[in-house]
Enzyme design. Sequence first.
Site, mmCIF file in Angstrom:
data_model
loop_
_atom_site.group_PDB
_atom_site.id
_atom_site.type_symbol
_atom_site.label_atom_id
_atom_site.label_comp_id
_atom_site.label_asym_id
_atom_site.label_seq_id
_atom_site.Cartn_x
_atom_site.Cartn_y
_atom_site.Cartn_z
ATOM 1 C CE1 TYR A 156 -4.182 1.502 -0.142
ATOM 2 C CE2 TYR A 156 -3.486 2.770 1.761
ATOM 3 C CZ TYR A 156 -4.380 2.547 0.737
ATOM 4 O OH TYR A 156 -5.470 3.380 0.603
ATOM 5 C CE LYS A 163 -7.181 6.306 0.547
ATOM 6 N NZ LYS A 163 -8.164 7.083 -0.223
HETATM 7 N N1 LIG Z 1 -11.190 -0.474 -3.234
HETATM 8 C C1 LIG Z 1 -10.675 -0.523 -2.013
HETATM 9 O O1 LIG Z 1 -10.219 -1.573 -1.551
HETATM 10 C C2 LIG Z 1 -10.689 0.712 -1.159
HETATM 11 C C3 LIG Z 1 -10.615 0.567 0.234
HETATM 12 C C4 LIG Z 1 -10.616 1.711 1.027
HETATM 13 C C5 LIG Z 1 -10.671 2.968 0.440
HETATM 14 N N2 LIG Z 1 -10.741 3.073 -0.934
HETATM 15 C C6 LIG Z 1 -10.806 4.413 -1.519
HETATM 16 O O2 LIG Z 1 -12.044 4.587 -2.182
HETATM 17 C C7 LIG Z 1 -11.906 5.641 -3.131
HETATM 18 C C8 LIG Z 1 -12.501 5.189 -4.453
HETATM 19 O O3 LIG Z 1 -11.709 4.162 -5.024
HETATM 20 P P1 LIG Z 1 -12.344 2.839 -5.645
HETATM 21 O O4 LIG Z 1 -11.738 1.704 -4.925
HETATM 22 O O5 LIG Z 1 -13.806 2.960 -5.778
HETATM 23 O O6 LIG Z 1 -11.656 2.793 -7.096
HETATM 24 P P2 LIG Z 1 -12.110 3.412 -8.506
HETATM 25 O O7 LIG Z 1 -10.950 3.185 -9.403
HETATM 26 O O8 LIG Z 1 -13.407 2.863 -8.927
HETATM 27 O O9 LIG Z 1 -12.282 4.959 -8.181
HETATM 28 C C9 LIG Z 1 -11.187 5.830 -8.073
HETATM 29 C C10 LIG Z 1 -11.645 7.132 -8.685
HETATM 30 O O10 LIG Z 1 -10.648 8.144 -8.537
HETATM 31 C C11 LIG Z 1 -10.764 8.963 -9.675
HETATM 32 N N3 LIG Z 1 -9.574 9.795 -9.857
HETATM 33 C C12 LIG Z 1 -8.261 9.415 -9.852
HETATM 34 N N4 LIG Z 1 -7.483 10.481 -10.128
HETATM 35 C C13 LIG Z 1 -8.322 11.556 -10.301
HETATM 36 C C14 LIG Z 1 -8.128 12.905 -10.636
HETATM 37 N N5 LIG Z 1 -6.908 13.422 -10.881
HETATM 38 N N6 LIG Z 1 -9.222 13.721 -10.721
HETATM 39 C C15 LIG Z 1 -10.468 13.227 -10.503
HETATM 40 N N7 LIG Z 1 -10.711 11.940 -10.212
HETATM 41 C C16 LIG Z 1 -9.651 11.111 -10.121
HETATM 42 C C17 LIG Z 1 -10.948 7.979 -10.818
HETATM 43 O O11 LIG Z 1 -11.486 8.594 -11.970
HETATM 44 C C18 LIG Z 1 -11.911 6.992 -10.185
HETATM 45 O O12 LIG Z 1 -13.234 7.359 -10.469
HETATM 46 C C19 LIG Z 1 -10.425 5.975 -3.164
HETATM 47 O O13 LIG Z 1 -10.185 7.073 -2.317
HETATM 48 C C20 LIG Z 1 -9.785 4.725 -2.582
HETATM 49 O O14 LIG Z 1 -8.510 4.971 -2.021
HETATM 50 C C21 LIG Z 1 -10.746 1.975 -1.729
#
Ligand SMILES: NC(=O)c1ccc[n+]([C@@H]2O[C@H](COP(=O)([O-])OP(=O)(O)OC[C@H]3O[C@@H](n4cnc5c(N)ncnc54)[C@H](O)[C@@H]3O)[C@@H](O)[C@H]2O)c1
Length: 261
Positions: A156, A163
């Site tokens: 990570y 984060k």
């Molecule tokens: N999937 C997991 O295991 C998990 C766990 C905990 C937290 N998260 C967090 O959840 C959030 C969403 O991620 P996800 O897992 O749904 O993945 P995802 O890939 O579906 O979504 C990530 C989003 O970030 C956007 N993004 C990236 N760079 C960008 C920029 N410069 N401008 C605007 N948008 C931008 C992308 O377009 C995408 O829509 C993130 O903050 C991620 O760290 C994910």
Amino acid sequence: MGFLDGKKALVTGIASKRSIAYGIAECLHREGAQLAFTYQNEKLKPRVEKFAGTFNSNIVIPLDVSSDEEIKNAFKTLKSEWKHFDILIHSIAFAPSEELQGTYIDSVTREGFNTAHEISSYSFAAMAREARPMLNKNASLITMSYLGAVKSIPNYNVMGPSKASLEANVRFLAADLGPDTIRVNAISAGPIKTLAASGVSGFRGLLKHVESITPLRRNVTIQDVGNTAAFLSSDLSAGITGETIYVDAGYRNLGMTFVTN
Ligand SMILES: NC(=O)c1ccc[n+]([C@@H]2O[C@H](COP(=O)([O-])OP(=O)(O)OC[C@H]3O[C@@H](n4cnc5c(N)ncnc54)[C@H](O)[C@@H]3O)[C@@H](O)[C@H]2O)c1
């Protein structure tokens, strides 16, 4: 009647149907909120427009958070549709994939560190500032975090410090906006298979490991996260701000991972 009837929500971060933001949109819509969406780039535009249609929305706005101008313009465009709104969902993160493998000490670079913090953490504060004049009383801002903010997690890497910074952002923004009755919280989700998560090396193994030992013996879903986001968006959570709420099937409370049955 849903518990978000009459509320308006801006949802960022949909890239696919597996996106956490998609699960959140489903739950906000089910509870009666009106939705507006942003998309990161032209490639994602048609997809987000299609998803917006399924949620009875035609407000779809470009927003790449690496540009201050685009952040300002996104809220200007939103203002031409809605004078005021109630819910901001920040579900955006990025770090270069080369930095999401191997050890932290060997993979982290100045540029990757800055990018990860700028996109994944600073953008929340920048959006909160632009949103502020448009927010109704009792508005709720929500962002997405992960356990890597407070514990070291293999691969990570640089996302961990970003984060941690995001969770600090939540506390500072909550202090600033609380006197206006605006709340700011994070949801720390367990691992979910999404596009962003696939960038973390060994992610499938992580999912299997968590499922085998987590108290509920399962991984969480985007609907689990969406339902918590709906609660945090609503007046049902009026007394909660500055918090990071874990939706992780209990994983972070484990002190030992030795399984006896
Ligand atoms: N999937 C997991 O295991 C998990 C766990 C905990 C937290 N998260 C967090 O959840 C959030 C969403 O991620 P996800 O897992 O749904 O993945 P995802 O890939 O579906 O979504 C990530 C989003 O970030 C956007 N993004 C990236 N760079 C960008 C920029 N410069 N401008 C605007 N948008 C931008 C992308 O377009 C995408 O829509 C993130 O903050 C991620 O760290 C994910």
